[in-house]
Design an enzyme around this catalytic site. Structure first.
Site, short mmCIF file in Angstrom:
data_model
loop_
_atom_site.label_atom_id
_atom_site.label_comp_id
_atom_site.label_asym_id
_atom_site.label_seq_id
_atom_site.Cartn_x
_atom_site.Cartn_y
_atom_site.Cartn_z
N LYS A 1 0.84 -1.08 -0.11
CA LYS A 1 -0.34 0.06 -0.03
C LYS A 1 1.01 1.31 0.03
CE LYS A 1 -3.36 2.83 2.59
NZ LYS A 1 -4.02 2.83 3.87
N ASN B 1 -9.84 1.32 9.58
CA ASN B 1 -8.96 1.26 10.81
C ASN B 1 -9.54 2.14 11.91
OD1 ASN B 1 -5.44 1.58 11.30
ND2 ASN B 1 -7.09 0.94 12.76
N THR B 2 -9.44 3.28 11.87
CA THR B 2 -9.84 4.17 13.00
C THR B 2 -10.99 3.84 13.60
OG1 THR B 2 -8.40 5.85 12.13
CG2 THR B 2 -10.21 6.70 13.97
N ALA C 1 -9.97 5.62 3.95
CA ALA C 1 -9.78 6.75 4.66
C ALA C 1 -11.14 7.62 4.82
CB ALA C 1 -8.57 7.67 4.33
N GLY C 2 -11.26 8.04 6.24
CA GLY C 2 -12.49 8.81 6.36
C GLY C 2 -13.97 7.98 6.75
N GLY D 1 -8.63 8.97 9.33
CA GLY D 1 -9.08 9.18 10.71
C GLY D 1 -10.16 10.27 11.29
#
EC number: 2.8.1.10
Length: 256
Positions: A95, A204-205, A182-183, A156
């Protein structure tokens, strides 16, 4: 079934490894998510030790590892990190992340394209994290990237699909898998991405910082499955006007 380069995945949910309270919780959440592809930052693991607290549980879990170059600020740094990952983990999968500004963590389009072209020539399977820029995504595809990973919102931020209009264009024109990265903050964001036509999402977050990461991982798994099923079912067209689901006057005529 999702195919990227030489691998196939049953799950359309990819997960990360950062921000978890412990390695045990990380693995439990990943298992609950059903994810088969897990990304990890090279800067967070001891590449010389396969018994590293993060790396060892992932190897034991049997997931496909996707090392990332998070922390790299230039193409040269990212290429160096990729070579270290190959040497340590024996995988050509990568990645690609290059974000020079630590405050916003937005990907550098120029350095990303430069690094992607070089890494593909070196035999890497490159999955670049990039802005939701249809032109850039097409360029990344043309230089040989195995997939593109446009952002939904800043890393995040949990803002969701703030780039929806651009993501729709990227999905429409892509001939490689599109992974929204992301987001994504809640499971409904993930479902929406799959409904739109994205091939997968990376989360993830939103999982790691939840009060119950394992439960949240389960919720994301179900949301991704629901979004994919909804797309495959082919939803009805959106309409400006109402459309009755049953006759409006038939019962009155029957009484007449």
């Amino acid at each position: 079934m999702l195919r990227i380069a030489d691998k196939t995945f049953d799950s359309h949910l990819f997960t990360g490894t950062g921000k978890f309270a412990s390695s045990q919780l990380m693995v439990e959440a990943i298992r609950a998510s059903g994810s088969q592809l897990v990304t990890l930052a090279m800067k967070r693991v001891d590449l010389r030790q396969h018994n590293d607290a993060i790396l060892a549980p992932l190897i034991e879990a049997g997931v496909t590892l996707l090392p990332n170059t998070s922390g790299a600020k230039t193409a040269e740094e990212a290429i160096f990190a990729a070579q270290l990952a190959l040497e340590a983990l024996g995988t050509h999968w990568l990645k690609l992340e290059i974000h020079p500004d630590a405050r916003w963590l937005l990907p550098d389009p120029i350095e990303t394209l430069k690094a992607a072209e070089a890494l593909v020539k070196q035999g890497f399977v490159v999955l670049p994290y990039c802005g939701a820029d249809p032109v850039l995504c097409k360029r990344l595809e043309e230089v040989g990237c195995a997939a593109v990973m446009p952002l939904g919102a800043p890393i995040g931020s949990n803002q969701g699909l703030e780039t929806k209009a651009m993501l729709e264009i990227i999905i429409q024109q892509a001939t490689v898998p599109v992974v929204v990265d992301a987001g994504i903050g809640v499971p409904s964001h993930a479902a929406q991405a799959l409904e739109m036509g994205a091939d997968a999402v990376l989360v993830n977050t939103a999982i790691a910082v939840a009060d119950d990461p394992v439960m949240m991982a389960t919720a994301f798994r179900l949301a991704v499955e629901a979004g994919l099923l909804a797309r495959q079912a082919v939803p009805g067209n959106r309409s400006t006007y109402a459309s009755a689901t049953s006759p409006l006057t038939g019962f009155l005529e029957a009484l007449a």
